[in-house]
Scaffold this motif. Structure first.
Motif, PDB file in Angstrom:
ATOM      1  N   ASN A 297       0.864  -1.167   0.000  1.00 10.49           N
ATOM      2  CA  ASN A 297       0.000   0.000   0.000  1.00 10.49           C
ATOM      3  C   ASN A 297       0.909   1.227   0.000  1.00 10.49           C
ATOM      4  O   ASN A 297       2.100   1.104  -0.301  1.00 10.49           O
ATOM      5  N   GLN A 298       0.373   2.393   0.350  1.00 12.09           N
ATOM      6  CA  GLN A 298       1.231   3.569   0.490  1.00 12.09           C
ATOM      7  C   GLN A 298       1.203   4.080   1.931  1.00 12.09           C
ATOM      8  O   GLN A 298       1.133   5.283   2.173  1.00 12.09           O
ATOM      9  N   LEU A 299       1.219   3.154   2.857  1.00 11.67           N
ATOM     10  CA  LEU A 299       1.167   3.539   4.266  1.00 11.67           C
ATOM     11  C   LEU A 299       2.501   4.156   4.673  1.00 11.67           C
ATOM     12  O   LEU A 299       3.555   3.771   4.175  1.00 11.67           O
ATOM     13  N   SER A 300       2.422   5.112   5.601  1.00 13.79           N
ATOM     14  CA  SER A 300       3.638   5.843   5.937  1.00 13.79           C
ATOM     15  C   SER A 300       3.715   6.120   7.433  1.00 13.79           C
ATOM     16  O   SER A 300       2.875   5.678   8.207  1.00 13.79           O
ATOM     17  N   GLY A 301       4.720   6.869   7.805  1.00 11.85           N
ATOM     18  CA  GLY A 301       4.945   7.178   9.211  1.00 11.85           C
ATOM     19  C   GLY A 301       5.821   6.132   9.858  1.00 11.85           C
ATOM     20  O   GLY A 301       6.227   5.151   9.222  1.00 11.85           O
ATOM     21  N   GLN A 302       6.111   6.337  11.127  1.00  4.13           N
ATOM     22  CA  GLN A 302       6.922   5.355  11.837  1.00  4.13           C
ATOM     23  C   GLN A 302       6.058   4.149  12.195  1.00  4.13           C
ATOM     24  O   GLN A 302       4.833   4.248  12.221  1.00  4.13           O
ATOM     25  N   ILE A 303       6.706   3.025  12.454  1.00  2.40           N
ATOM     26  CA  ILE A 303       5.940   1.867  12.921  1.00  2.40           C
ATOM     27  C   ILE A 303       5.434   2.217  14.311  1.00  2.40           C
ATOM     28  O   ILE A 303       6.222   2.420  15.229  1.00  2.40           O
ATOM     29  N   PRO A 304       4.107   2.332  14.468  1.00  3.31           N
ATOM     30  CA  PRO A 304       3.589   2.920  15.709  1.00  3.31           C
ATOM     31  C   PRO A 304       3.634   1.961  16.899  1.00  3.31           C
ATOM     32  O   PRO A 304       3.640   0.738  16.728  1.00  3.31           O
ATOM     33  N   ASN A 305       3.637   2.559  18.082  1.00  2.42           N
ATOM     34  CA  ASN A 305       3.686   1.775  19.312  1.00  2.42           C
ATOM     35  C   ASN A 305       2.488   0.857  19.484  1.00  2.42           C
ATOM     36  O   ASN A 305       2.563  -0.124  20.206  1.00  2.42           O
ATOM     37  N   LEU A 306       1.377   1.198  18.808  1.00  2.00           N
ATOM     38  CA  LEU A 306       0.186   0.369  18.969  1.00  2.00           C
ATOM     39  C   LEU A 306       0.463  -1.078  18.590  1.00  2.00           C
ATOM     40  O   LEU A 306      -0.184  -1.997  19.098  1.00  2.00           O
ATOM     41  N   VAL A 307       1.446  -1.299  17.717  1.00  2.00           N
ATOM     42  CA  VAL A 307       1.720  -2.663  17.255  1.00  2.00           C
ATOM     43  C   VAL A 307       2.082  -3.572  18.438  1.00  2.00           C
ATOM     44  O   VAL A 307       1.716  -4.737  18.463  1.00  2.00           O
ATOM     45  N   GLN A 308       2.746  -2.998  19.438  1.00  2.00           N
ATOM     46  CA  GLN A 308       3.142  -3.843  20.570  1.00  2.00           C
ATOM     47  C   GLN A 308       1.947  -4.310  21.381  1.00  2.00           C
ATOM     48  O   GLN A 308       2.034  -5.271  22.140  1.00  2.00           O
ATOM     49  N   ASN A 309       0.794  -3.653  21.198  1.00  2.00           N
ATOM     50  CA  ASN A 309      -0.421  -4.077  21.906  1.00  2.00           C
ATOM     51  C   ASN A 309      -1.092  -5.269  21.235  1.00  2.00           C
ATOM     52  O   ASN A 309      -1.994  -5.854  21.801  1.00  2.00           O
ATOM     53  N   LEU A 310      -0.664  -5.610  20.028  1.00  2.00           N
ATOM     54  CA  LEU A 310      -1.276  -6.730  19.320  1.00  2.00           C
ATOM     55  C   LEU A 310      -0.653  -8.020  19.847  1.00  2.00           C
ATOM     56  O   LEU A 310       0.160  -8.661  19.183  1.00  2.00           O
ATOM     57  N   SER A 311      -1.079  -8.402  21.037  1.00  2.00           N
ATOM     58  CA  SER A 311      -0.342  -9.437  21.758  1.00  2.00           C
ATOM     59  C   SER A 311      -0.493 -10.824  21.143  1.00  2.00           C
ATOM     60  O   SER A 311       0.294 -11.712  21.428  1.00  2.00           O
ATOM     61  N   SER A 312      -1.518 -11.030  20.301  1.00  2.00           N
ATOM     62  CA  SER A 312      -1.701 -12.356  19.694  1.00  2.00           C
ATOM     63  C   SER A 312      -0.991 -12.495  18.360  1.00  2.00           C
ATOM     64  O   SER A 312      -1.023 -13.563  17.750  1.00  2.00           O
ATOM     65  N   LEU A 313      -0.386 -11.424  17.919  1.00  2.00           N
ATOM     66  CA  LEU A 313       0.129 -11.392  16.550  1.00  2.00           C
ATOM     67  C   LEU A 313       1.199 -12.466  16.291  1.00  2.00           C
ATOM     68  O   LEU A 313       2.155 -12.605  17.038  1.00  2.00           O
TER      69      LEU A 313
END
Ligand SMILES: *[C@@H]1O[C@H](CO)[C@@H](O)[C@H](O)[C@H]1NC(C)=O
Ligand SMILES: *[C@@H]1O[C@H](CO)[C@@H](O)[C@H](O)[C@H]1NC(C)=O
Ligand SMILES: *[C@@H]1O[C@H](CO)[C@@H](O)[C@H](O)[C@H]1NC(C)=O
Ligand SMILES: *[C@@H]1O[C@H](CO)[C@@H](O)[C@H](O)[C@H]1NC(C)=O
Ligand SMILES: *[C@@H]1O[C@H](CO)[C@@H](O)[C@H](O)[C@H]1NC(C)=O
Length: 461
Positions: A297-313
């Motif tokens: 896609n054309q997603l941008s920005g830094q890899i956000p901290n929210l990703v660490q909340n995806l505990s089942s990933l």
């Protein structure tokens, strides 16, 4: 010279990505190397009797259906309906061992159809509405390569149907280029669906919302290779969606905060679309998410901290976007993560992964981020995993601190060049000569490989 090498590497990366089995999308085949836990290709394709009827209240498996009440016959009006749909059945459709197109219930005195699979219909065939009215016991319908005309959907059928699979059927597809696109409103008329799977067919809909807004029971959505346009809905009809696969469409705009409504989401695939902007914080509430692909896609920005909340990933694919900044170190605290793909972004700085974390991974792909490097005194055993990433030439600040390159515009193409130039300057004159020699041999190698790949890589539609 350096730019030439870079250009060649870019071409090579592109070819590799196109040809790699992970991203190669062939026809209707599911394109992931790793299947999200909630879906498997058989389930997605729903071929023949393998339709996995989602709420198995009465639905028996085909074996069960054959074992019990083997002598029961199909309701004559349904047999007649099958006949008028042009489906050739033997005298006893429910009990024909070789017949894999239908599943019957165990009704007495007559049995009724639960599931029907139609394939290779005549182009432009008319499937009479009166026949479908007789078949309103159906819970699952599966059309494959069935370029018939969309039929009027009787209310009774719309009410009973829980699973609908459409593969290259009813509308314009690769094998049926003359047909008009399939109206999204036609799909929308099946309001009781738990599972909708549409692929390899052009749809005429202003967006996903126009198709699914009435489907209050929806749990599994798979709409892929359909040219679906518009933005993701700002509200979802059902909060029980556990699987949302919308890859290879033309979706645009941002990923909306409304994704947080889908608290049961386990598998989200938005790859190969035109989504833009940063990820919304609300994504971080998806505690059940195991599979996440936002690739291409054309997603941008830094890899956000929210990703660490995806505990089942378990599986994370952010490849082929414009993500920038450093790779956060919190990944090492995500216990279930096994697959990481961040290829072809604008990530930079030192790879923050430890040996023990790397050894727990099944797959890591970081190539195509020219600003990224790894510390060879930290990553020793798992060097193969950081393939395509160069060794760090100097010390980088800790991963979570802002890197000096964050000040550069994310879209500024010069940033990569500035970075490489700095690296060259830090090397001694001898190193420069070795580099040029290496670059020369790489160039030849790259040209050869590129030529080979171009020949082997089949052209995609
Ligand atoms: C159908 O799905 C259920 C649970 O999702 C699973 O246990 C079962 O094995 C599946 N059946 C088939 C035929 O795939
Ligand atoms: C099916 O029919 C045959 C003969 O008509 C009979 O012998 C058999 O017992 C029947 N089976 C069942 C399960 O009713
Ligand atoms: C798409 O649908 C709109 C309205 O439903 C209709 O006016 C238009 O002609 C359709 N486009 C095609 C290409 O069929
Ligand atoms: C992560 O989850 C915690 C609680 O589980 C919450 O307080 C925090 O705001 C969440 N952070 C993000 C970025 O979603
Ligand atoms: C690599 O890591 C070691 C140990 O943390 C550190 O002393 C060294 O400076 C690092 N090297 C680079 C090039 O960052």
């Amino acid at each position: 010279m350096q730019q030439l090498v870079y250009l060649l590497l870019k071409v090579l990366t592109y070819l590799l990505i196109r040809c790699s089995p992970l991203t190669a999308v062939e026809g209707r085949h599911f394109h992931h190397g790793v299947m999200p836990p909630t879906s498997n290709p058989a389930q997605l394709r729903g071929g023949g009797t393998s339709v996995n009827i989602s709420s198995p209240t009465q639905a028996p498996s085909p074996q069960e259906a054959r074992l019990e009440n083997v002598n029961g016959t199909l309701d004559p009006s349904q047999a007649q309906a099958l006949h008028s749909l042009g489906i050739a059945t033997g005298p006893d459709p429910c009990n024909t061992e070789s017949h894999h197109t239908l599943i019957c219930d165990r009704g007495v005195p007559y049995r009724h159809l639960l599931s029907l699979h139609l394939e290779y219909c005549t182009e432009g065939a008319i499937l009479p509405s009166s026949a479908w009215l007789q078949l309103s016991s159906l819970q699952a319908l599966n059309f494959e390569e069935c370029p018939a005309r969309p039929f009027h959907v009787p209310l009774a059928l719309a009410h009973s149907l829980e699973s609908l699979t459409i593969i290259a059927s009813f509308g314009r597809s690769v094998s049926n280029v003359m047909a008009p696109p399939l109206p999204g409103s036609w799909l929308g008329s099946f309001y009781n669906l738990v599972e909708i799977s549409v692929s390899d067919v052009q749809v005429n809909a202003s967006g996903l919302h126009a198709m699914v807004s009435g489907m209050k029971n929806l749990q599994r959505v798979s709409i892929m290779h359909t040219n679906l346009r518009g933005v993701l809905p700002s509200a979802w009809p059902s909060e029980r969606v556990s699987q949302l696969h919308l890859s290879n469409n033309e979706l645009g705009g941002h990923i909306p905060p409304s994704m947080a409504e889908l608290a049961e989401l386990q598998s989200l695939d938005l790859s190969f679309n035109g989504l833009q902007g940063e990820l919304p914080e609300e994504l971080g509430t998806l505690q059940n998410l195991q599979y996440l692909s936002l690739s291409s896609n054309q997603l941008s920005g830094q890899i956000p901290n929210l990703v660490q909340n995806l505990s089942s990933l378990v599986y994370l694919d952010l490849s082929n976007n414009q993500f920038s900044g450093s790779i956060p170190s919190f990944f090492t605290n995500m216990p279930n993560l096994r697959y990481i793909d961040m290829r072809a972004n604008k990530l930079e700085g030192e790879v923050p992964f430890t040996e023990s974390f790397l050894q727990g991974l099944n797959s890591l792909k970081l190539g195509g981020n020219p600003g990224l490097c790894y510390n060879k005194s930290i990553i020793v055993m798992s060097v193969a995993l950081v393939e395509g990433v160069m060794e760090c030439e100097r010390e980088w600040p800790a991963a979570d601190a802002p890197s000096p390159f964050n000040t550069a515009e994310p879209d500024d193409d010069d940033a990569d060049d500035t970075f490489s130039a700095m690296h060259i300057r830090q090397r001694g004159p001898n190193k420069a000569i070795i580099l040029i020699a290496l670059a020369l041999s790489c160039t030849v190698g790259a040209i050869l490989t590129a030529t080979l790949l171009t020949k082997r890589c089949p052209s995609k539609p």
